[in-house]
Every structure is written in structure tokens, then in C-alpha cells.
Design an enzyme around this catalytic site. Structure first.
Site, mmCIF file in Angstrom:
data_model
loop_
_atom_site.group_PDB
_atom_site.id
_atom_site.type_symbol
_atom_site.label_atom_id
_atom_site.label_comp_id
_atom_site.label_asym_id
_atom_site.label_seq_id
_atom_site.Cartn_x
_atom_site.Cartn_y
_atom_site.Cartn_z
ATOM 1 N N GLY A 109 0.870 -1.099 0.214
ATOM 2 C CA GLY A 109 0.300 0.072 -0.059
ATOM 3 C C GLY A 109 0.915 1.303 0.058
ATOM 4 O O GLY A 109 1.644 1.508 -0.393
ATOM 5 N N SER B 249 2.931 4.374 2.135
ATOM 6 C CA SER B 249 3.295 5.429 3.040
ATOM 7 C C SER B 249 2.807 5.540 4.444
ATOM 8 O O SER B 249 3.591 5.231 5.293
ATOM 9 C CB SER B 249 4.833 6.091 2.410
ATOM 10 O OG SER B 249 4.385 7.085 2.171
ATOM 11 N N GLU C 87 5.908 -3.776 0.986
ATOM 12 C CA GLU C 87 5.054 -3.047 -0.512
ATOM 13 C C GLU C 87 5.093 -1.849 -0.797
ATOM 14 O O GLU C 87 3.691 -1.715 -1.143
ATOM 15 C CB GLU C 87 4.912 -4.380 -1.288
ATOM 16 C CG GLU C 87 5.581 -4.311 -2.473
ATOM 17 C CD GLU C 87 5.094 -2.726 -3.453
ATOM 18 O OE1 GLU C 87 5.201 -2.194 -4.035
ATOM 19 O OE2 GLU C 87 3.882 -3.898 -3.988
ATOM 20 N N CYS D 206 2.329 -0.212 -8.979
ATOM 21 C CA CYS D 206 3.030 0.498 -7.845
ATOM 22 C C CYS D 206 4.781 0.854 -8.691
ATOM 23 O O CYS D 206 5.577 1.627 -8.388
ATOM 24 C CB CYS D 206 3.633 -0.399 -7.024
ATOM 25 S SG CYS D 206 4.273 -2.007 -7.592
#
Length: 472
Positions: free
Chosen positions: A196, A198, A218, A253
Site C-alpha cells: 500500500g 507509506s 511493498e 506500483c
């Protein structure tokens, strides 16, 4: 009269307790059990492929091929790879034994950690739940899966079918939002894997720290793509546009987040990028069968705010009622524009020019370490110089995103883009304790190994010890 507060009952606590009890019984340690669970994952994906595809596309508006390749086929491949390699991964790994510890044998013994928590994400809700599950099961753990509430149909699919295919005392699924996730994070796990952003990663890490639980994060970041003057421009444009836009409309991502194009080829390359967009998606990408939608209206609004950045060179069309944003190329952006202040995670690509490698490196290093760094060049030494100067979770030369699809490579970030890595054997090792073991023979046991030592022997013993331990 005193009013009694209602007792708050944890939903997660008894589930985690059951998973821990089952782990302690040792059932999940055997090769046969692990293999059977991996086979069950493959069977689940095969048996329920059509229903799962429907759920994936309904939740996200994801293009059919993106859903199939990025979620179903990847996880199936990860499981099949683990099945093939499992016996080898589980074996003790022999290592050298120095002379001063002889006679004896040294080896590393992979052992299960215990109860693993996997918190998945919405953009690839099967890839990011069942994918890590493969590694957790291969390593002999029991697992709690928390799917993303932003993908409710996939979450319901996992809740329904995981108990039907996998061992019900070993793998559990618990749905919910912030309240349920907070309850889950209050429990003690032996490893947490979170995918997800930070902000939530800090919350997960803080909760894990209360139990000294290790965490694999991650995350993401602003992945730079450098296009040098010596690059194959036509191939580079095709590969960048395909990886940025065709794969879930940039909601990945590892997607390129911004381009740094050498100023001598900047204008030419912009035209090639635009032509590649038209070639791949047509004049009306909304009608393309490979164009995905944005996950929900709130993310459409988030991305719309980025479209005010710089100037639109191509695209920029938005149809809110269909959660549609077309492939967009931006130019003349500034570093303080909205599009450069956070990870884009959508079909918007800012294109900058740069004068030399030193400038490109400086611009990259002004930001947090990205999850990925991409370099397009025919000069491998120049590419390695950039890799040496810039940190990132992973990289490609003359490609984008494909490093995440190789089961033999570690996948993970560094710094703000994540910590630790998984996929393939890296998943197995990530979710194992690698126990160090020395097995000493009792056939040779010199008395000189034990005190007391005579005073005149000390100097000689020091010299011998120095030579044995450090070689000089």
C-alpha cells in the site's frame, strides 16, 4: 446509577489464536501438507477463473487481459514455481565450516516463522494476497489474509472460496475496513506483509513494533525513467507507453511515474510517445479493449487535480461517470506541481528534458528512493553508472515493469518505497527463519581446548587464534 460500557469483542483475536494453535501442532511443517496447499491455490484459480475475472473487472473496471495476466496467471505461475522448487527450498543449505571449528558440519535450516498476516491492496487484489500466500505456505506458516475493502467483490470471493480449497485451520480471510484492520493489527503475528502507501505503512509498522514483529513493506514511489540520447527511440517509446498505460491505466506500483529525456531528442521523442498512444489505444481510448478504468470516483478526483500541472501535450480527457481518464502526456511541469508531489498511480505521464547524466542523477536523488528505476540506452556502461549513483527497489534497462514478473528476482523497495523483498524463493526465505546450525563430532576432543591454560601458553594461543580467525 453507573452505566456499564459495552464490552468490545475482538473478531481477530480468536482467529489468530486458532491459527497459532494449528501452527504449534506442526501440521503445516510437512512437505506433503505444503505441496497440497499450493496445489489447492492452483485448483482454486482454475476452477473459479470465470467468477474471479468477473469480480476483478467489476471492482476495478480493469481490462480483461490485465486482470487475467496480472492477477490470475501471475499467482498461478508463482504457485507452480513454488511447487517445482519446494523440496529444494526446504532442504538444509550446507555452508563452509572454518578450520577452527573442525571437525563439524555447518548448515542453514529454513524453518517456519509462525502466523503470517498479509494485508493486500486493491489494484491487484489477487496478486497481492494469494501471491504472498504462496510464499507463506511454502515456508510452512499459517496465514491470515486481510483483502482490500476497496475491492469488495474480490474480498467476498476470497472469503467464500479460500476455506473451500485450503485448510480451514491454516488459512483464514478476514474482511473489513479501518476498524477491523485496527483490530487485526492489535494481535501478535510472526510476520506482516503489507502492500500500500507509506502513510498506512507507518501505522502498520508502529502496531508491529509493539510485538517486535518484522514487517515486509511493498510501497511505491515516483519511479523515474531516463531516456538517453543513444536509446533506440522507437522501441523505447513503445515499451514506455505500453508499460505505463496498457497495464491497468498506470495503477501499478512499478509503473513509470515521470520521464527524463535527453534534450537533444526531447521533441522527437514526444512525437513518438504520442504516436505510440494512438497506435496502441486509438483516437478514442475509452473504446479500447485494453484500457482500464480508474478504481473509483475518489481516485478520479485525485488524478483530476494533477491534470492542472504544466501543459497537456496529449490526452487529458476525463469522463467522471465512467471513472475514465485517458492516456495523458504532460510537458513543462515544475517540481512543485501537483503531479510531482506524490506517486501518480494513474494514466498521467510528465515528460521532462535533461542535459546530461549528472543532471538526471541529481534530479532522481533529490527524491525518496523509488520502487523502480528505468534506463533506456544502448550504452551499458552509462546505464550501470546511473544504477551505481541512484538507489531503487528494482530496475530495468530498455524495459519497464517486467522485473516484477520474474519469479527468480526479488521484488521489493528500499527506504520510502518499501523494505525487504519477496517472489519465488525470496518469498520462501522472507517468511522463514534461517536457523544457523553447527553439528560437531565427538570423536576428536583435544584437552588443549579447555582451561586452565599455562601463562606461557597464552601468547602462543593468541597467535594461533589470530591466524585461525583472521588469517594474519
Amino acid at each position: 446509577m453507573t452505566t456499564l460500557e459495552p464490552e468490545i469483542t475482538s473478531m481477530a483475536a480468536p482467529i489468530v489464536a486458532q491459527l497459532r494453535q494449528h501452527f504449534q501442532q506442526g501440521v503445516a511443517r510437512s512437505y506433503e501438507w505444503r505441496l497440497a496447499q499450493l496445489q489447492a491455490i492452483v485448483k482454486l484459480l482454475d476452477d473459479k477463473e470465470e467468477e474471479l475475472m468477473t469480480a476483478l473487472m467489476a471492482d476495478s473496471g480493469k481490462a480483461e487481459f490485465t486482470a487475467y495476466a496480472g492477477d490470475i496467471v501471475f499467482v498461478r505461475g508463482e504457485a507452480k514455481h513454488a511447487m517445482k522448487q519446494l523440496k529444494q527450498w526446504m532442504k538444509p543449505r550446507k555452508t563452509a565450516t572454518p578450520i577452527y571449528l573442525q571437525p563439524g558440519k555447518s548448515y542453514v535450516r529454513p524453518e517456519p516463522l509462525g502466523v503470517i498476516l498479509i494485508i493486500g491492496a486493491w489494484n491487484f487484489p489477487i496478486h497481492l494476497t494469494l501471491g504472498p500466500l504462496v510464499g507463506a505456505i511454502a515456508a510452512g506458516n499459517t496465514v491470515l489474509i486481510k483483502p482490500s475493502e476497496v475491492s469488495p467483490k474480490v474480498a467476498a470471493f476470497l472469503t467464500k472460496y479460500v476455506p473451500q480449497y485450503l485448510h480451514t485451520d491454516s488459512v483464514k480471510v478476514l474482511e473489513g475496513g479501518i476498524e477491523e484492520t485496527t483490530d487485526i493489527l492489535a494481535q501478535r503475528f510472526d510476520k506482516i506483509l503489507y502492500t500500500g502507501n507509506s502513510h498506512v505503512a507507518k501505522i502498520v509498522s508502529a502496531a508491529a513494533a509493539k510485538h517486535l514483529t518484522p514487517v515486509t513493506l511493498e510501497l511505491g514511489g515516483k519511479n523515474p525513467t531516463v531516456v538517453r540520447a543513444d536509446a533506440n527511440l522507437a522501441v523505447s517509446a513503445h515499451r514506455i507507453i505500453e508499460s505505463k498505460f496498457a497495464n491497468n491505466a498506470g495503477q501499478v506500483c512499478v509503473a513509470p511515474d515521470y520521464l527524463l529525456v535527453h534534450d537533444t531528442i526531447y521533441e522527437e521523442f514526444l512525437l513518438l510517445l504520442k504516436q505510440a498512444v494512438v497506435d496502441f489505444f486509438g483516437d478514442h481510448p475509452i473504446d479500447s479493449n485494453v484500457w482500464s478504468r480508474i478504481i473509483n470516483p475518489s481516485h478520479v478526483q485525485r488524478l483530476k487535480k494533477m491534470l492542472v500541472s504544466g501543459e497537456t501535450f496529449h490526452g487529458g480527457d476525463v469522463i467522471e461517470e465512467e471513472n475514465y481518464i485517458g492516456p495523458t502526456l504532460l510537458i513543462n511541469c515544475r517540481d512543485d506541481d501537483p503531479v510531482m508531489l506524490e506517486e501518480i498511480f494513474g494514466p498521467i505521464l510528465p515528460v521532462f528534458s535533461y542535459k546530461n547524466d549528472r543532471e538526471a542523477i541529481k534530479r532522481i536523488n533529490q527524491r525518496e528512493h523509488p520502487l523502480a528505476l528505468y534506463i533506456y540506452t544502448e550504452d551499458r556502461q552509462a546505464a550501470n553508472n546511473i544504477l551505481d549513483a541512484c538507489n531503487s527497489g528494482g530496475s530495468c534497462i530498455n524495459a519497464c515493469t517486467i522485473q516484477a514478473g520474474n519469479h527468480n528476482l526479488p521484488f521489493g523497495g528500499v527506504g520510502y518505497s518499501g523494505s525487504q523483498a519477496y517472489h519465488g524463493q525470496y518469498s520462501f526465505d522472507n517468511m522463514s527463519h534461517l536457523r544457523a546450525v553447527i553439528d560437531k563430532s565427538t570423536k576428536v576432543d583435544p584437552a588443549g581446548n579447555y582451561p586452565p591454560f599455562k601463562e606461557k601458553e597464552i601468547a602462543l594461543r593468541k597467535k594461533i587464534t589470530r591466524w585461525l580467525l583472521s588469517g594474519t
